[in-house]
Scaffold this motif. Sequence first.
Motif, mmCIF file in Angstrom:
data_model
loop_
_atom_site.group_PDB
_atom_site.id
_atom_site.type_symbol
_atom_site.label_atom_id
_atom_site.label_comp_id
_atom_site.label_asym_id
_atom_site.label_seq_id
_atom_site.Cartn_x
_atom_site.Cartn_y
_atom_site.Cartn_z
ATOM 1 N N TYR A 113 4.437 -4.462 7.730
ATOM 2 C CA TYR A 113 3.707 -3.576 7.585
ATOM 3 C C TYR A 113 3.907 -2.805 6.047
ATOM 4 O O TYR A 113 3.037 -2.758 5.316
ATOM 5 C CB TYR A 113 3.943 -2.297 8.581
ATOM 6 N N LYS A 114 5.092 -2.701 5.434
ATOM 7 C CA LYS A 114 5.427 -2.151 4.291
ATOM 8 C C LYS A 114 5.027 -3.112 2.999
ATOM 9 O O LYS A 114 4.310 -2.534 2.097
ATOM 10 C CB LYS A 114 6.885 -1.910 4.238
ATOM 11 N N ARG A 115 4.964 -4.385 3.495
ATOM 12 C CA ARG A 115 4.640 -5.358 2.264
ATOM 13 C C ARG A 115 2.984 -5.074 2.333
ATOM 14 O O ARG A 115 2.842 -5.003 1.116
ATOM 15 C CB ARG A 115 4.841 -6.794 2.696
ATOM 16 N N MET A 116 2.364 -5.171 3.126
ATOM 17 C CA MET A 116 0.747 -5.150 3.069
ATOM 18 C C MET A 116 0.470 -3.636 2.457
ATOM 19 O O MET A 116 -0.515 -3.413 1.710
ATOM 20 C CB MET A 116 -0.072 -5.178 4.596
ATOM 21 N N LYS A 117 1.267 -2.662 2.825
ATOM 22 C CA LYS A 117 0.919 -1.257 2.266
ATOM 23 C C LYS A 117 1.250 -1.206 0.858
ATOM 24 O O LYS A 117 0.214 -0.459 0.257
ATOM 25 C CB LYS A 117 1.867 -0.101 3.046
ATOM 26 N N SER A 118 2.493 -1.847 0.466
ATOM 27 C CA SER A 118 2.408 -2.156 -0.773
ATOM 28 C C SER A 118 1.529 -2.700 -1.771
ATOM 29 O O SER A 118 0.944 -2.625 -2.724
ATOM 30 C CB SER A 118 3.828 -2.959 -1.288
ATOM 31 N N ILE A 119 0.754 -3.830 -1.152
ATOM 32 C CA ILE A 119 -0.218 -4.432 -1.869
ATOM 33 C C ILE A 119 -1.380 -3.549 -1.767
ATOM 34 O O ILE A 119 -2.165 -3.580 -2.931
ATOM 35 C CB ILE A 119 -0.594 -5.756 -0.965
ATOM 36 N N ALA A 120 -1.869 -3.092 -0.824
ATOM 37 C CA ALA A 120 -3.066 -2.148 -0.854
ATOM 38 C C ALA A 120 -2.814 -0.878 -1.988
ATOM 39 O O ALA A 120 -3.708 -0.563 -2.663
ATOM 40 C CB ALA A 120 -3.206 -1.580 0.514
ATOM 41 N N THR A 121 -1.665 -0.601 -1.893
ATOM 42 C CA THR A 121 -1.429 0.713 -2.950
ATOM 43 C C THR A 121 -1.275 0.230 -4.385
ATOM 44 O O THR A 121 -1.755 1.055 -5.278
ATOM 45 C CB THR A 121 0.119 1.414 -2.503
ATOM 46 N N GLY A 122 -0.795 -1.034 -4.370
ATOM 47 C CA GLY A 122 -0.717 -1.617 -5.800
ATOM 48 C C GLY A 122 -2.194 -2.022 -6.289
ATOM 49 O O GLY A 122 -2.517 -1.815 -7.482
ATOM 50 N N LEU A 123 -2.942 -2.364 -5.197
ATOM 51 C CA LEU A 123 -4.322 -2.827 -5.637
ATOM 52 C C LEU A 123 -5.300 -1.357 -6.382
ATOM 53 O O LEU A 123 -5.806 -1.394 -7.334
ATOM 54 C CB LEU A 123 -5.174 -3.377 -4.654
#
Length: 431
Positions: free
Chosen positions: A24-34
Amino acid sequence: MQNINDKNKSETSSNVVSDSSLAYKRMKSIATGLFIIMTAIYVISKFVEIKFHWVSYIRAFSEAAMVGALADWFAVTALFRHPMGIPIPHTAIIPNSKDRIGEGLGSFISRNFLQPEQVKKRLEPIDLAQYFANWVLEPNRARQIANGIASTIPRIMALLKDGPIYNWLESTITDKLRNLDVASLLADAIGILTSNNRHRPIVDLIIFHADLAINNYEPEFREKVSNNTNWLPKLFSVDDTAADSLLASIRETLREAAHDPNHKLRNAIDDAIKHFQQNLRSDPNLRDNLKNWIIDFSEHPVVTNYIKGIWADLKRDMSLPDAVRHENIVNALENSLSDVANSLLKDNELRLSINARFKQWAVELSAAQGENVGKMVADTIKSWDATTTVNQIENAVGRDLQYIRINGTVIGGIVGLFIHIISQIIFKHLG
């Protein structure tokens, strides 16, 4: 050793939760990074488009992508909490609506799965009798069922009056206890326990609790070492060093004993057990003390009252047949169950009749208890802690919800680019 096993189970459970949380944290970081990338592109393109007109398309894409990302971030966050801690109306939907969700889920289950009409409709095409027959005819299944039934068959003992039996039990058991050679009995029990090393799990437990006691009483131990050390060694912390070395040696010895079945510590414990066993047979003082203790024990009001209450348990236990009779009943029941199963498979009329009866019972049960099941589901969800529930749900589905943010960023950018292109065409013609 048990503590180590419990620790391993706990670590395995936390690893499962941790994997879900990390995903969950990994996908959250990807979305925030985008979103951050789109912001950076927007800022850069805002300055560059003054010189290069075509950069305006990139700026329009990144600008709309930012808007889409923020909108979907707000939507996803609002499900679980107030965005940025601001109590905006209609946010933190799940924790605020937990009770209502529970009631809705309970009502949904009751209404869609446990209504008599629904149960009847779902059971209509199912041949319950055939399933039961095939299940009974599985290897050893009939005997397992027969054993269960035979173990619950009560014997009729209503004619026996409880009062006289209570008195007889009290006098008989009390006399038996007073005349019992407890010391020899205990010595024999220790002999049985120690034969073939059956007592090793007990020694393991002793070693485990010794290690636990060292950990629990370490401060007191260090204090005693310090109190027995002169002031000069204390000045150079010799007392702490000595305590550390001594504790480390004790713990190392316990660890070695826990893993080595032939360790000296284990042999010492075995010798102590054997010595105690010999004293039970030969030490007159120990034997007399045990005998007096048993006499006092047998005369205690708690024990006499307990003996009177034994009859209820005895009555229940006596309802079970002896071994030979039990075996005969089991064999008879096993044969009967097999015959019934075979008859169900061969006799269509009987099978249809049984099916009708089973389905009627299921419908009646759903009518009587369906609403209570839904209420139980609702009450269970209401009893959950809101924060824990939100964290569990977010860890479970949060990874997938982050795709909404990613999709919102990409789709928003595409839509913004499309609008910008249309605007350029329209205003170019108007101009």
